[in-house]
Motif scaffolding. Structure first.
Motif, PDB file in Angstrom:
ATOM      1  N   LYS A 163      35.466  33.203  38.832  1.00 31.77           N
ATOM      2  CA  LYS A 163      36.399  32.094  39.053  1.00 31.77           C
ATOM      3  C   LYS A 163      37.751  32.353  38.401  1.00 31.77           C
ATOM      4  CE  LYS A 163      35.455  28.290  36.953  1.00 31.77           C
ATOM      5  NZ  LYS A 163      34.695  27.103  36.568  1.00 31.77           N
ATOM      6  N   ASP A 164      37.767  32.798  37.139  1.00 29.96           N
ATOM      7  CA  ASP A 164      39.026  33.032  36.428  1.00 29.96           C
ATOM      8  C   ASP A 164      39.834  34.145  37.089  1.00 29.96           C
ATOM      9  OD1 ASP A 164      38.397  31.045  34.680  1.00 29.96           O
ATOM     10  OD2 ASP A 164      37.587  32.381  33.135  1.00 29.96           O
ATOM     11  N   ALA A 165      39.153  35.220  37.464  1.00 30.80           N
ATOM     12  CA  ALA A 165      39.850  36.347  38.103  1.00 30.80           C
ATOM     13  C   ALA A 165      40.418  35.919  39.453  1.00 30.80           C
ATOM     14  CB  ALA A 165      38.888  37.515  38.272  1.00 30.80           C
ATOM     15  N   MET A 166      39.639  35.144  40.188  1.00 35.18           N
ATOM     16  CA  MET A 166      40.041  34.699  41.527  1.00 35.18           C
ATOM     17  C   MET A 166      41.284  33.821  41.471  1.00 35.18           C
ATOM     18  SD  MET A 166      37.543  32.804  44.240  1.00 35.18           S
ATOM     19  CE  MET A 166      37.041  31.592  43.004  1.00 35.18           C
ATOM     20  N   MET A 167      41.325  32.912  40.501  1.00 29.56           N
ATOM     21  CA  MET A 167      42.418  31.944  40.450  1.00 29.56           C
ATOM     22  C   MET A 167      43.764  32.575  40.102  1.00 29.56           C
ATOM     23  SD  MET A 167      40.984  29.413  41.650  1.00 29.56           S
ATOM     24  CE  MET A 167      42.479  28.450  41.654  1.00 29.56           C
ATOM     25  N   ARG A 168      43.732  33.812  39.597  1.00 23.82           N
ATOM     26  CA  ARG A 168      45.003  34.508  39.327  1.00 23.82           C
ATOM     27  C   ARG A 168      45.736  34.820  40.635  1.00 23.82           C
ATOM     28  NH1 ARG A 168      42.209  37.731  35.344  1.00 23.82           N
ATOM     29  NH2 ARG A 168      42.297  39.546  36.710  1.00 23.82           N
ATOM     30  N   TYR A 169      44.991  34.911  41.732  1.00 25.03           N
ATOM     31  CA  TYR A 169      45.588  35.265  43.035  1.00 25.03           C
ATOM     32  C   TYR A 169      45.847  34.051  43.918  1.00 25.03           C
ATOM     33  CZ  TYR A 169      43.971  39.916  41.675  1.00 25.03           C
ATOM     34  OH  TYR A 169      43.759  41.094  40.995  1.00 25.03           O
ATOM     35  N   VAL A 170      45.297  32.895  43.527  1.00 22.97           N
ATOM     36  CA  VAL A 170      45.416  31.700  44.365  1.00 22.97           C
ATOM     37  C   VAL A 170      46.659  30.918  43.968  1.00 22.97           C
ATOM     38  CG1 VAL A 170      44.319  29.540  45.063  1.00 22.97           C
ATOM     39  CG2 VAL A 170      42.923  31.575  44.695  1.00 22.97           C
ATOM     40  N   THR A 171      47.620  30.850  44.881  1.00 18.00           N
ATOM     41  CA  THR A 171      48.868  30.111  44.628  1.00 18.00           C
ATOM     42  C   THR A 171      49.153  29.194  45.820  1.00 18.00           C
ATOM     43  OG1 THR A 171      50.143  31.944  45.582  1.00 18.00           O
ATOM     44  CG2 THR A 171      49.868  31.939  43.188  1.00 18.00           C
ATOM     45  N   ALA A 172      50.195  28.384  45.684  1.00 17.06           N
ATOM     46  CA  ALA A 172      50.552  27.427  46.745  1.00 17.06           C
ATOM     47  C   ALA A 172      50.813  28.147  48.062  1.00 17.06           C
ATOM     48  CB  ALA A 172      51.779  26.631  46.325  1.00 17.06           C
ATOM     49  N   GLY A 173      50.313  27.557  49.142  1.00 15.55           N
ATOM     50  CA  GLY A 173      50.529  28.130  50.469  1.00 15.55           C
ATOM     51  C   GLY A 173      49.504  29.173  50.859  1.00 15.55           C
ATOM     52  N   ASN A 174      48.501  29.406  50.009  1.00 18.03           N
ATOM     53  CA  ASN A 174      47.456  30.381  50.325  1.00 18.03           C
ATOM     54  C   ASN A 174      46.273  29.711  51.024  1.00 18.03           C
ATOM     55  OD1 ASN A 174      49.039  32.232  49.064  1.00 18.03           O
ATOM     56  ND2 ASN A 174      47.649  32.672  47.379  1.00 18.03           N
ATOM     57  N   LEU A 175      45.331  30.542  51.437  1.00 22.16           N
ATOM     58  CA  LEU A 175      44.054  30.070  51.966  1.00 22.16           C
ATOM     59  C   LEU A 175      42.952  30.812  51.222  1.00 22.16           C
ATOM     60  CD1 LEU A 175      42.410  28.477  54.147  1.00 22.16           C
ATOM     61  CD2 LEU A 175      42.482  30.572  55.516  1.00 22.16           C
ATOM     62  N   LEU A 176      42.123  30.070  50.481  1.00 21.65           N
ATOM     63  CA  LEU A 176      41.010  30.681  49.763  1.00 21.65           C
ATOM     64  C   LEU A 176      39.775  30.691  50.656  1.00 21.65           C
ATOM     65  CD1 LEU A 176      39.681  31.821  47.173  1.00 21.65           C
ATOM     66  CD2 LEU A 176      39.151  29.450  46.531  1.00 21.65           C
ATOM     67  N   ILE A 177      39.230  31.878  50.914  1.00 19.40           N
ATOM     68  CA  ILE A 177      38.009  32.025  51.705  1.00 19.40           C
ATOM     69  C   ILE A 177      36.852  32.211  50.721  1.00 19.40           C
ATOM     70  CG2 ILE A 177      36.819  33.385  53.471  1.00 19.40           C
ATOM     71  CD1 ILE A 177      39.585  34.271  54.468  1.00 19.40           C
ATOM     72  N   VAL A 178      35.941  31.251  50.705  1.00 20.31           N
ATOM     73  CA  VAL A 178      34.905  31.247  49.670  1.00 20.31           C
ATOM     74  C   VAL A 178      33.666  30.517  50.194  1.00 20.31           C
ATOM     75  CG1 VAL A 178      35.662  29.092  48.591  1.00 20.31           C
ATOM     76  CG2 VAL A 178      34.607  30.855  47.159  1.00 20.31           C
ATOM     77  N   GLY A 179      32.527  30.718  49.540  1.00 20.77           N
ATOM     78  CA  GLY A 179      31.285  30.040  49.932  1.00 20.77           C
ATOM     79  C   GLY A 179      31.186  28.665  49.298  1.00 20.77           C
ATOM     80  N   ASN A 180      29.958  28.246  48.953  1.00 20.37           N
ATOM     81  CA  ASN A 180      29.729  26.880  48.431  1.00 20.37           C
ATOM     82  C   ASN A 180      29.917  26.830  46.914  1.00 20.37           C
ATOM     83  OD1 ASN A 180      27.495  28.507  48.051  1.00 20.37           O
ATOM     84  ND2 ASN A 180      26.017  26.837  48.231  1.00 20.37           N
ATOM     85  N   ARG A 181      31.128  27.160  46.472  1.00 19.44           N
ATOM     86  CA  ARG A 181      31.454  27.124  45.040  1.00 19.44           C
ATOM     87  C   ARG A 181      32.424  25.962  44.822  1.00 19.44           C
ATOM     88  NH1 ARG A 181      33.024  33.380  44.022  1.00 19.44           N
ATOM     89  NH2 ARG A 181      33.475  32.625  41.924  1.00 19.44           N
ATOM     90  N   TYR A 182      31.869  24.790  44.478  1.00 20.74           N
ATOM     91  CA  TYR A 182      32.655  23.560  44.413  1.00 20.74           C
ATOM     92  C   TYR A 182      33.824  23.651  43.429  1.00 20.74           C
ATOM     93  CZ  TYR A 182      28.923  21.216  47.082  1.00 20.74           C
ATOM     94  OH  TYR A 182      28.025  20.855  48.050  1.00 20.74           O
ATOM     95  N   ASP A 183      33.587  24.269  42.271  1.00 19.69           N
ATOM     96  CA  ASP A 183      34.661  24.398  41.271  1.00 19.69           C
ATOM     97  C   ASP A 183      35.850  25.161  41.850  1.00 19.69           C
ATOM     98  OD1 ASP A 183      33.318  22.974  39.425  1.00 19.69           O
ATOM     99  OD2 ASP A 183      32.736  24.673  38.150  1.00 19.69           O
ATOM    100  N   SER A 184      35.539  26.215  42.595  1.00 19.99           N
ATOM    101  CA  SER A 184      36.610  27.026  43.202  1.00 19.99           C
ATOM    102  C   SER A 184      37.369  26.209  44.245  1.00 19.99           C
ATOM    103  CB  SER A 184      36.026  28.282  43.852  1.00 19.99           C
ATOM    104  OG  SER A 184      35.379  29.081  42.890  1.00 19.99           O
ATOM    105  N   HIS A 185      36.648  25.373  45.001  1.00 16.93           N
ATOM    106  CA  HIS A 185      37.307  24.511  45.993  1.00 16.93           C
ATOM    107  C   HIS A 185      38.329  23.600  45.301  1.00 16.93           C
ATOM    108  CE1 HIS A 185      33.292  24.674  48.497  1.00 16.93           C
ATOM    109  NE2 HIS A 185      33.855  25.857  48.348  1.00 16.93           N
ATOM    110  N   ARG A 186      37.882  22.966  44.218  1.00 16.82           N
ATOM    111  CA  ARG A 186      38.729  22.003  43.504  1.00 16.82           C
ATOM    112  C   ARG A 186      39.936  22.693  42.879  1.00 16.82           C
ATOM    113  NH1 ARG A 186      38.810  20.994  38.418  1.00 16.82           N
ATOM    114  NH2 ARG A 186      36.794  22.004  38.050  1.00 16.82           N
ATOM    115  N   LEU A 187      39.714  23.830  42.214  1.00 15.63           N
ATOM    116  CA  LEU A 187      40.808  24.548  41.549  1.00 15.63           C
ATOM    117  C   LEU A 187      41.834  25.065  42.564  1.00 15.63           C
ATOM    118  CD1 LEU A 187      38.748  26.505  38.866  1.00 15.63           C
ATOM    119  CD2 LEU A 187      40.410  24.689  38.419  1.00 15.63           C
TER     120      LEU A 187
END
Length: 434
Positions: free
Chosen positions: A106-130
């Motif tokens: 999760k921590d490593a992933m969120m370094r790449y997630v910024t405004a205007g992106n699309l996160l492709i992920v499975g059923n990881r609720y915390d990642s959805h919210r972040l």
């Protein structure tokens, strides 16, 4: 006066980006039939003004400029992955900058997630919210759902949460394929890229008199002009031959050539060139779907564009690009070419595809004409009258032979060999674009 179809398109164009559209609403607002509204909405979809999503409806999206064609809206992503929108429907019109695959901590992933992106992920609720809090939309793979609180947050932020039954790898491949296809389209030069716009076009009206033609001729040095009515709908073309020995008080509609050949802005330059050479036309009016003049293209502009295309590499390679790039002159032999057959050039049986053979024939004909200081060719008729299977990794030799060559037409016989074995014979009749 504008037609009903034009009224609806104008109405849609004036709607705010992101606004929802329905057949019933438009029919009621403009006092038109639902059938007319439906057909106009389909036309708007073809023009890239709206996007229709199953179980969501039709929304107004921003029309993409050609330089931004590789950027996709979230609405287009829903259609590509056959997804279901769980929340954030009001943000479907937004454009995503890039997509991030959430296959890391999760921590490593969120370094790449910024405004205007699309996160492709499975059923990881915390990642959805972040991801939502970071300004990114979410695409949930595997057909999974998300928490109702996250759906509510997506609605508040106008950031879509999309669910698809496909796995992460397949989804990424589908999105890449869509972007790749659009890059190929981006490189196809259209009439829209080279036209002289309406505001710079010299034109005549049907009720003008021939004296006005003479005035324009003195001002511009040109002799051909489109003729339009008061609504700028194209009614004819007029050239110098039409006004010879004609009284200067005669109205233009009496001497013009009515119902001229026209092209749209979405016509490819290659198609426009074909029309101009075949019909012997020097100037083509460019019109919209309702025959309103939007500009003109000249034969000179078209031929310049065709020369530019030949020097410009594709961003996204088509099969034709792959074949042509691998086709080389046989060392030491003028007018003979060879091409190594790659797996991409094969059919389901593992032999060279029919389309690749026709591309080899056409390209060989073009090259032999260019070697004779002629222009390029537009195929009118091709007969591939002998064909044998060729295996992958075999080297095909292509030998074109010019049978007839006139100012505007050529007849070329082409033979294809696999080692010493003849595997194809074709006869090509073509127009020469010089």
């Amino acid at each position: 006066m504008a037609t009903k179809h034009e009224q609806i398109l104008d109405y849609i164009t004036q709607l705010h980006v992101g606004e929802k559209i329905s057949v019933r609403r438009i029919a009621k607002a403009l006092s038109l039939s639902e059938g007319t509204a439906y057909r106009a909405i389909k036309e708007a979809e073809n023009q890239g003004l709206v996007s229709t999503i199953e179980r969501v409806g039709t929304i107004r999206i921003e029309k993409k400029k050609k330089e931004n064609i590789e950027k996709l809206t979230y609405a287009e992503i829903v259609n590509i992955v056959e997804g279901q929108v769980l929340g954030g429907k009001q943000g479907l019109h937004k454009t995503l900058n890039r997509f991030v695959i959430g296959a890391m901590t999760k921590d490593a992933m969120m370094r790449y997630v910024t405004a205007g992106n699309l996160l492709i992920v499975g059923n990881r609720y915390d990642s959805h919210r972040l991801a939502l809090e970071a300004g990114s939309a979410v695409l949930i793979t595997g057909g999974f759902d998300t928490d109702p609180h996250i759906v509510k947050r997506a609605d508040e932020l106008d950031l879509p949460i999309i669910s698809t039954t496909y796995d992460t790898f397949t989804v990424a491949a589908m999105i890449n394929r869509a972007i790749y296809d659009q890059l190929i389209k981006k490189e196809i030069v259209l009439v829209n890229d080279i036209l002289i716009p309406l505001e710079e076009t010299s034109l005549l009206y049907t009720d003008d008199i021939v004296h006005r033609w003479h005035e324009l001729n003195e001002q511009t040095g040109h002799s051909r002009y489109p003729v339009v009515d008061k609504l700028t709908k194209v009614k004819g073309m007029i050239a110098a031959k039409d006004v010879v020995d004609i009284s200067k008080q005669t109205t233009i509609d009496k001497v013009m050539t009515a119902d001229p050949i026209t092209v749209s802005e979405r016509t490819s330059v290659a198609s426009a060139a074909h029309v101009m050479v075949w019909e012997g036309i020097e100037l083509l009016p460019v019109v919209d779907t309702h025959n309103h003049l939007t500009g003109i293209v000249s034969r000179q502009d078209v031929l310049k564009a065709l020369q530019m295309i030949q020097r410009q590499p594709q961003v996204g390679e088509t099969i034709e690009d792959i074949v042509v790039s691998r086709m080389e002159q046989v060392p030491g032999i003028e007018g003979q070419y060879q091409c190594l057959i790659s797996p991409q050039m094969s059919n389901h049986l593992g032999t060279v595809s029919y389309g690749v053979m026709t591309t080899l024939v056409t390209e060989a004909g073009s090259r032999v004409l260019r070697s004779r200081s002629k222009g390029d060719l537009v195929v009118e008729n091709m007969t591939l009258y002998f064909l044998k299977p060729v295996q992958i990794d075999n080297l095909i030799t292509v030998i074109p032979n010019v049978l007839e060559l006139g100012r505007k037409h050529a007849k070329i016989d082409v033979e294809l060999y696999d080692a010493e074995r003849i595997v194809g014979k074709a006869l090509v009749m073509a127009q020469v674009i010089d």
